[in-house]
Design a protein around this motif. Sequence first.
Motif, PDB file in Angstrom:
ATOM      1  N   THR A 100     -58.607 -43.363  11.945  1.00  0.00           N
ATOM      2  CA  THR A 100     -59.627 -42.733  12.789  1.00  0.00           C
ATOM      3  C   THR A 100     -58.936 -41.843  13.805  1.00  0.00           C
ATOM      4  O   THR A 100     -57.920 -42.231  14.393  1.00  0.00           O
ATOM      5  CB  THR A 100     -60.462 -43.801  13.530  1.00  0.00           C
ATOM      6  OG1 THR A 100     -61.042 -44.689  12.581  1.00  0.00           O
ATOM      7  CG2 THR A 100     -61.575 -43.150  14.341  1.00  0.00           C
ATOM      8  N   THR A 150     -58.114 -40.191  17.272  1.00  0.00           N
ATOM      9  CA  THR A 150     -58.197 -40.710  18.645  1.00  0.00           C
ATOM     10  C   THR A 150     -58.218 -39.589  19.677  1.00  0.00           C
ATOM     11  O   THR A 150     -58.184 -39.861  20.880  1.00  0.00           O
ATOM     12  CB  THR A 150     -57.011 -41.655  18.926  1.00  0.00           C
ATOM     13  OG1 THR A 150     -55.788 -40.962  18.673  1.00  0.00           O
ATOM     14  CG2 THR A 150     -57.082 -42.890  18.041  1.00  0.00           C
ATOM     15  N   ASN A 183     -59.987 -35.511  20.572  1.00  0.00           N
ATOM     16  CA  ASN A 183     -60.946 -34.469  20.229  1.00  0.00           C
ATOM     17  C   ASN A 183     -60.229 -33.184  19.839  1.00  0.00           C
ATOM     18  O   ASN A 183     -59.137 -32.889  20.330  1.00  0.00           O
ATOM     19  CB  ASN A 183     -61.875 -34.182  21.418  1.00  0.00           C
ATOM     20  CG  ASN A 183     -63.086 -35.084  21.423  1.00  0.00           C
ATOM     21  OD1 ASN A 183     -63.701 -35.317  20.382  1.00  0.00           O
ATOM     22  ND2 ASN A 183     -63.432 -35.609  22.594  1.00  0.00           N
ATOM     23  N   LYS A 202     -63.001 -36.928  17.956  1.00  0.00           N
ATOM     24  CA  LYS A 202     -62.385 -38.251  17.973  1.00  0.00           C
ATOM     25  C   LYS A 202     -63.351 -39.283  17.404  1.00  0.00           C
ATOM     26  O   LYS A 202     -64.560 -39.064  17.317  1.00  0.00           O
ATOM     27  CB  LYS A 202     -61.962 -38.632  19.392  1.00  0.00           C
ATOM     28  CG  LYS A 202     -63.114 -38.871  20.363  1.00  0.00           C
ATOM     29  CD  LYS A 202     -62.621 -39.114  21.782  1.00  0.00           C
ATOM     30  CE  LYS A 202     -61.746 -40.332  21.877  1.00  0.00           C
ATOM     31  NZ  LYS A 202     -61.360 -40.639  23.285  1.00  0.00           N
ATOM     32  N   ASN A 203     -62.783 -40.410  16.992  1.00  0.00           N
ATOM     33  CA  ASN A 203     -63.533 -41.541  16.438  1.00  0.00           C
ATOM     34  C   ASN A 203     -64.138 -41.257  15.065  1.00  0.00           C
ATOM     35  O   ASN A 203     -65.006 -42.001  14.601  1.00  0.00           O
ATOM     36  CB  ASN A 203     -64.636 -42.018  17.397  1.00  0.00           C
ATOM     37  CG  ASN A 203     -64.094 -42.470  18.732  1.00  0.00           C
ATOM     38  OD1 ASN A 203     -63.024 -43.074  18.801  1.00  0.00           O
ATOM     39  ND2 ASN A 203     -64.814 -42.159  19.800  1.00  0.00           N
ATOM     40  N   ARG A 245     -63.384 -40.490  10.853  1.00  0.00           N
ATOM     41  CA  ARG A 245     -62.402 -40.662   9.795  1.00  0.00           C
ATOM     42  C   ARG A 245     -62.250 -39.348   9.026  1.00  0.00           C
ATOM     43  O   ARG A 245     -63.170 -38.526   9.016  1.00  0.00           O
ATOM     44  CB  ARG A 245     -62.837 -41.776   8.834  1.00  0.00           C
ATOM     45  CG  ARG A 245     -62.957 -43.135   9.495  1.00  0.00           C
ATOM     46  CD  ARG A 245     -63.309 -44.202   8.463  1.00  0.00           C
ATOM     47  NE  ARG A 245     -63.605 -45.471   9.110  1.00  0.00           N
ATOM     48  CZ  ARG A 245     -62.696 -46.338   9.529  1.00  0.00           C
ATOM     49  NH1 ARG A 245     -61.415 -46.064   9.356  1.00  0.00           N
ATOM     50  NH2 ARG A 245     -63.038 -47.463  10.101  1.00  0.00           N
ATOM     51  N   GLN A 305     -73.436 -44.754  10.497  1.00  0.00           N
ATOM     52  CA  GLN A 305     -72.900 -44.326  11.789  1.00  0.00           C
ATOM     53  C   GLN A 305     -73.758 -44.856  12.934  1.00  0.00           C
ATOM     54  O   GLN A 305     -73.242 -45.287  13.968  1.00  0.00           O
ATOM     55  CB  GLN A 305     -72.822 -42.802  11.835  1.00  0.00           C
ATOM     56  CG  GLN A 305     -71.782 -42.204  10.896  1.00  0.00           C
ATOM     57  CD  GLN A 305     -71.884 -40.696  10.780  1.00  0.00           C
ATOM     58  OE1 GLN A 305     -72.953 -40.116  10.984  1.00  0.00           O
ATOM     59  NE2 GLN A 305     -70.788 -40.043  10.414  1.00  0.00           N
ATOM     60  N   SER A 334     -73.150 -47.554  16.340  1.00  0.00           N
ATOM     61  CA  SER A 334     -73.233 -46.776  17.580  1.00  0.00           C
ATOM     62  C   SER A 334     -73.936 -47.558  18.680  1.00  0.00           C
ATOM     63  O   SER A 334     -74.452 -48.664  18.454  1.00  0.00           O
ATOM     64  CB  SER A 334     -74.005 -45.476  17.322  1.00  0.00           C
ATOM     65  OG  SER A 334     -75.403 -45.745  17.237  1.00  0.00           O
TER      66      SER A 334
END
Length: 659
Positions: free
Chosen positions: A179, A181, A183, A394-395, A397, A468, A472
């Motif tokens: 993933t 980490t 932006n 970020k976050n 895959r 997703q 969340s």
Amino acid sequence: MSKPKPRHLTKSRFKLALDCPTKLFYTRKEAYENQSETDSFLQGLAQGGFQVEELARMYYPDGIAILGDDWNYDLLAQKTATLLEQENVTIFEAAFLHHGLFIRVDILEKKGNNIKLIEVKAKSIRSANHQSFFNGNGSLGGGWTTFLYDIAFQKFVMQKCYPNWHITSFLKLVDKDATTTVNGLNQFFKVETSSENRTGIIKKEGISVADLGESILTNISVNEEVNYILTENPVDETKSFSELVNYYLENYINDTKIKTAIGLHCKGCEYYSEDITSETKSGFHECWQEQLQLTHEAINQPKSYDVWFNPAKNALDDGRYFMNQLTENDFNIKPEAGKLSRSERQWLQIEKEINKDTTPYIDLDNLRDELASWKYPLNFIDFETTAVAIPFLKNLRPYEQLAFQFSHHIVYEDGRVEHHNEYLNTEIGVFPNFHFIRALKESISVNDGSIFRYHNHENTIVNVIYNQLQNSNEEDKNDLMDFIQSISHSTNSSSANWTGDRDMIDLQRTVVNYYYDPITGGSNSIKAILPAVLHSSTFLQKKYKKPIGELNLTSKNFNNSHVFLHMENGIVVSPYKNLPPIFEGFDYETLEEAAEHASQSVPEIADGGAALFAYGKLQFPEMPTEERDAINQGLLRYCELDTLAMVMIYEYFKDITNQ
């Protein structure tokens, strides 16, 4: 004028020969070239391979790149040899030349005589579950053979140059278990076609390894697989690996054409061309003519491998290369109640070819029943999404889907057609998926009529968003998940099982079940079906030859004077061809084709198309506002046309069934 290429067996030519040895003969002959460098470049961009390559190099800050002089193989090899005099060194694009064999290595790490050979690919893997690339029966599989032979060839040449080296081989791949980490990781590697860099990528100034966050790449050891190839050569057990390499090299140097039996590898041949002139030739036609003694026109007949959903391997092995040579015995034809079965549809395609029957087939009774089951008003939706190797945010895959656009047409029972709504979010640094699904919920909830998609993409995407949302902290996530369940059915990737009350109807499935037009050549894509129905329907021709202002139709992106349907010499021109390109330099069809070809290596981008390029380009903040607005407008026009195309297909079905 381009510089002449040295006559060496490179790794790209070696891979080409693995697919079809005959192609080696055509690689140096410009008259046979069909795939331009631009096409190859676009495919590389679509796959994300160039960006992944630049990202991989970032993790070797002391690495030295050998750039320029691409066709001066001797000089490149000399530069590499000089660097290799160091005890420890990391080299990008290290070059090795040995008696007509030439390779360049993506990343080479040297520590004394211990060498790491690292090949970088944008292809993804789940590192946590990976054991090896061997199948259970001990053979190589899973679509990795070509990549592994590529590395084996590199190791073979390197070992010839440096026999005392201990070489370990790795694939550096995109890790779908990782993933991001940070932006904006994707934006660190800007696509720039005018770049002098071979990859066309310009790295953001001043970035360091620390700026990349945790790595989304993984090193996969392929020592066992490479050694197996070098010792067993499983693709051709009649030759050792060394003999295979020398066989290709000798024929290439001597300009000898290796005769390769006709087979599935012929489909999509790079040297196929219909533009035959005194200066351009078609290697495909020449090859088939030499083997079959047929005319150019005869070779243009539909092939056995053109049958829908049928690889035709048995027929090809038997020497039956054309569709009209197939018989019912080639198919286990099994009828299905209320629709065309797959085998019936395959035989229908063949039968119409044999009989030279160009009329469309329509199962009127069952199609009429299907239409009668739909509830007005009818809702036609189309999504545009992107999935890239290096995520924008970020976050996420690698290759995680982003849904950034939809179009929504409504057809009322009285025949009115309304472009009801659209959504487009290309804002930099914004995760669009939850905004997207909220906007879709608001748009679809204006009525309780049937909802239509074309093929599986829209159902797949809402399942992705469902997962997703589940992970969340969105306040309205339960409402949104309930909405998704109401309009879709679950896929294997979902933790729950459901089929919604308004599960989207697949209009492509309606086409497959009840309709076939020989004009489509067996394709059921909307880009093939739309021209076919426009060609057949006097109703559609009469209607859409008129400007929008004279139709019972609304549009958000076309003015009242726009005409969707044009004819040239009595032949329908696809409405897509009348639209301006999304951005300068590349038309819509070129981008779609590049993405389609690229998806053969990277299946995650199979539904990307031109939108994949456009969204990626829009994520760079330095783009002028005027250019940004123009691309956005292009995206809106094309997406609107996608849902209007669905409407036109529906209108054709409604007209012919007198519904």
